[in-house]
Design a protein around this motif. Structure first.
Motif, PDB file in Angstrom:
ATOM      1  N   UNK A  69      -3.231 -13.173   4.486  1.00 25.21           N
ATOM      2  CA  UNK A  69      -3.036 -14.598   4.729  1.00 25.21           C
ATOM      3  C   UNK A  69      -2.504 -14.880   6.130  1.00 25.21           C
ATOM      4  N   UNK A  70      -2.051 -13.854   6.795  1.00 26.95           N
ATOM      5  CA  UNK A  70      -1.466 -14.053   8.128  1.00 26.95           C
ATOM      6  C   UNK A  70      -2.561 -14.254   9.172  1.00 26.95           C
ATOM      7  N   UNK A  71      -2.254 -15.117  10.097  1.00 30.43           N
ATOM      8  CA  UNK A  71      -3.128 -15.300  11.252  1.00 30.43           C
ATOM      9  C   UNK A  71      -2.503 -14.667  12.476  1.00 30.43           C
ATOM     10  N   UNK A  72      -1.251 -15.070  12.717  1.00 24.25           N
ATOM     11  CA  UNK A  72      -0.515 -14.506  13.851  1.00 24.25           C
ATOM     12  C   UNK A  72       0.164 -13.193  13.434  1.00 24.25           C
ATOM     13  N   UNK A  73       0.299 -12.296  14.371  1.00 27.08           N
ATOM     14  CA  UNK A  73       1.003 -11.015  14.185  1.00 27.08           C
ATOM     15  C   UNK A  73       0.401 -10.143  13.079  1.00 27.08           C
ATOM     16  N   UNK A  74      -0.826 -10.396  12.727  1.00 31.27           N
ATOM     17  CA  UNK A  74      -1.440  -9.596  11.656  1.00 31.27           C
ATOM     18  C   UNK A  74      -1.453  -8.102  12.008  1.00 31.27           C
ATOM     19  N   UNK A  75      -1.933  -7.785  13.209  1.00 29.69           N
ATOM     20  CA  UNK A  75      -2.056  -6.388  13.610  1.00 29.69           C
ATOM     21  C   UNK A  75      -0.694  -5.696  13.688  1.00 29.69           C
ATOM     22  N   UNK A  76       0.295  -6.431  14.218  1.00 24.24           N
ATOM     23  CA  UNK A  76       1.643  -5.845  14.374  1.00 24.24           C
ATOM     24  C   UNK A  76       2.261  -5.540  13.000  1.00 24.24           C
ATOM     25  N   UNK A  77       2.213  -6.521  12.101  1.00 25.29           N
ATOM     26  CA  UNK A  77       2.809  -6.354  10.774  1.00 25.29           C
ATOM     27  C   UNK A  77       2.054  -5.282   9.983  1.00 25.29           C
ATOM     28  N   UNK A  78       0.745  -5.263  10.143  1.00 28.77           N
ATOM     29  CA  UNK A  78      -0.050  -4.238   9.461  1.00 28.77           C
ATOM     30  C   UNK A  78       0.364  -2.834   9.917  1.00 28.77           C
ATOM     31  N   UNK A  79       0.504  -2.676  11.243  1.00 31.95           N
ATOM     32  CA  UNK A  79       0.874  -1.370  11.784  1.00 31.95           C
ATOM     33  C   UNK A  79       2.275  -0.958  11.343  1.00 31.95           C
ATOM     34  N   UNK A  80       3.204  -1.905  11.361  1.00 35.31           N
ATOM     35  CA  UNK A  80       4.571  -1.615  10.935  1.00 35.31           C
ATOM     36  C   UNK A  80       4.637  -1.262   9.447  1.00 35.31           C
ATOM     37  N   UNK A  81       3.807  -1.932   8.672  1.00 34.47           N
ATOM     38  CA  UNK A  81       3.758  -1.651   7.232  1.00 34.47           C
ATOM     39  C   UNK A  81       3.261  -0.229   6.977  1.00 34.47           C
ATOM     40  N   UNK A  82       2.191   0.151   7.673  1.00 30.20           N
ATOM     41  CA  UNK A  82       1.667   1.511   7.515  1.00 30.20           C
ATOM     42  C   UNK A  82       2.704   2.543   7.950  1.00 30.20           C
ATOM     43  N   UNK A  83       3.394   2.249   9.033  1.00 28.47           N
ATOM     44  CA  UNK A  83       4.421   3.157   9.527  1.00 28.47           C
ATOM     45  C   UNK A  83       5.530   3.340   8.494  1.00 28.47           C
ATOM     46  N   UNK A  84       5.946   2.251   7.868  1.00 29.43           N
ATOM     47  CA  UNK A  84       6.999   2.314   6.845  1.00 29.43           C
ATOM     48  C   UNK A  84       6.539   3.119   5.637  1.00 29.43           C
ATOM     49  N   UNK A  85       5.281   2.886   5.232  1.00 33.31           N
ATOM     50  CA  UNK A  85       4.748   3.628   4.098  1.00 33.31           C
ATOM     51  C   UNK A  85       4.667   5.124   4.400  1.00 33.31           C
ATOM     52  N   UNK A  86       4.302   5.464   5.629  1.00 33.72           N
ATOM     53  CA  UNK A  86       4.261   6.873   6.009  1.00 33.72           C
ATOM     54  C   UNK A  86       5.655   7.485   5.950  1.00 33.72           C
ATOM     55  N   UNK A  87       6.667   6.708   6.339  1.00 30.38           N
ATOM     56  CA  UNK A  87       8.045   7.186   6.255  1.00 30.38           C
ATOM     57  C   UNK A  87       8.421   7.528   4.819  1.00 30.38           C
ATOM     58  N   UNK A  88       8.058   6.665   3.874  1.00 25.49           N
ATOM     59  CA  UNK A  88       8.307   6.943   2.461  1.00 25.49           C
ATOM     60  C   UNK A  88       7.518   8.160   1.996  1.00 25.49           C
ATOM     61  N   UNK A  89       6.297   8.275   2.488  1.00 28.00           N
ATOM     62  CA  UNK A  89       5.451   9.406   2.122  1.00 28.00           C
ATOM     63  C   UNK A  89       6.098  10.728   2.529  1.00 28.00           C
ATOM     64  N   UNK A  90       6.632  10.777   3.733  1.00 30.35           N
ATOM     65  CA  UNK A  90       7.261  11.992   4.245  1.00 30.35           C
ATOM     66  C   UNK A  90       8.513  12.335   3.439  1.00 30.35           C
ATOM     67  N   UNK A  91       9.258  11.305   3.017  1.00 33.00           N
ATOM     68  CA  UNK A  91      10.450  11.550   2.195  1.00 33.00           C
ATOM     69  C   UNK A  91      10.075  12.233   0.885  1.00 33.00           C
ATOM     70  N   UNK A  92       9.001  11.735   0.256  1.00 29.66           N
ATOM     71  CA  UNK A  92       8.543  12.339  -0.991  1.00 29.66           C
ATOM     72  C   UNK A  92       8.070  13.765  -0.738  1.00 29.66           C
ATOM     73  N   UNK A  93       7.354  13.973   0.363  1.00 32.20           N
ATOM     74  CA  UNK A  93       6.858  15.309   0.693  1.00 32.20           C
ATOM     75  C   UNK A  93       8.007  16.284   0.941  1.00 32.20           C
ATOM     76  N   UNK A  94       9.028  15.834   1.655  1.00 31.27           N
ATOM     77  CA  UNK A  94      10.193  16.680   1.920  1.00 31.27           C
ATOM     78  C   UNK A  94      10.874  17.079   0.613  1.00 31.27           C
TER      79      UNK A  94
END
Length: 272
Positions: A69-94
């Motif tokens: 639904x976002x028009x502005x900052x879509x790419x930035x928020x999308x990238x930050x969201x993926x980065x956060x999810x990867x952080x959680x992924x690494x925690x589970x892997x560790x």
């Protein structure tokens, strides 16, 4: 009833005999400790399940619908969201790595524990049978087992001891192929203790050992013959060890009638 009678006065006891009192005769402090431990373990498991599920709840993560639904900052928020999810992924892997390491340490420790049990058992055999007179028909094995059961307050029984000794001997046979180096166990994480505890016959196990040793398949009859030879060698080694111990000791009462156990060549008390 006995608990109530020993702790309450007559008036208190009569007052408590009330049809509306649902707690009458409930003895809370006599609850079985084993049941308490089981309940605590169940509560712990429930908590672990809840904690595990919470790893999938990300309040800081924007939903896919809201992101679209976002028009502005879509790419930035999308990238930050993926980065956060990867952080959680690494925690589970560790955490998976940590648990794998802990499981591997427990696996290796269990193998060594069975062999240590076997070594201590053999020491008990020696100590118990020093200066020991044995009646015909008695064996070192059953006398040692009886003594272990006598001193262990019911923790072990004859079947437990036999199973552990059998497992320990099988593990010992395997590590003997590598000059008692534990690498042959440690290098194969899929090699579990249950394989050595299984009901596989001694002959079949010798077939497997020979296959591991030189990739040569032998028959089950040959495996049984190898097992029989090992039993004879084991008995002879134990006998030699007894003789060595006695030879290292000054037998001052050599000519006396004091009881002592000094096996000779025709002694049949070494039969298991």
């Amino acid at each position: 009833m006995l608990e109530k009678l020993s702790t309450l006065t007559k008036d208190e006891f009569e007052a408590e005999i009330d049809q509306t009192n649902e707690d009458f005769l409930i003895i809370y402090n006599l609850k079985n400790k084993q049941d308490q431990g089981k309940e605590e373990e169940e509560q712990k498991e429930k908590k672990e399940v809840i904690d595990f599920q919470s790893e999938l709840n990300f309040p800081e993560i924007i939903s896919e619908i809201d992101l679209l639904k976002l028009d502005d900052d879509f790419d930035i928020i999308k990238e930050n969201t993926i980065k956060t999810l990867v952080t959680h992924l690494i925690k589970v892997y560790d955490r998976l790595l940590e648990e794998h390491i802990e499981m591997e340490i427990r696996r290796r420790r269990m193998f060594r524990g069975y062999v240590n049990f076997l070594m201590i058992y053999r020491k008990i055999e020696i100590y118990y049978n020093l200066y020991k007179v044995r009646a015909r028909g008695e064996t070192i094995k059953n006398q040692t087992n009886k003594k272990i059961i006598e001193y262990n307050s019911g923790t072990l029984n004859t079947k437990d001891i036999s199973n552990i000794i059998k497992t320990g001997k099988r593990i010992e046979s395997l590590i003997s192929l590598s000059n008692r180096e534990w690498g042959i166990i440690d290098a194969f994480p899929n090699l579990e203790i249950n394989f050595f505890k299984s009901t596989i016959s001694t002959a079949a196990y010798e077939v497997w050992l020979k296959l591991v040793e030189n990739r040569h398949m032998i028959t089950e009859e040959e495996g049984q013959a190898i097992h029989n030879c090992k039993k004879i060698e084991e008995h002879q080694e134990r006998k030699t060890n007894f003789l060595r111990i006695y030879k290292l000791v000054e037998m001052r009462d050599r000519d006396a009638d004091s009881p002592r156990y000094f096996p000779d060549s025709d002694d049949d008390s070494f039969t298991l």
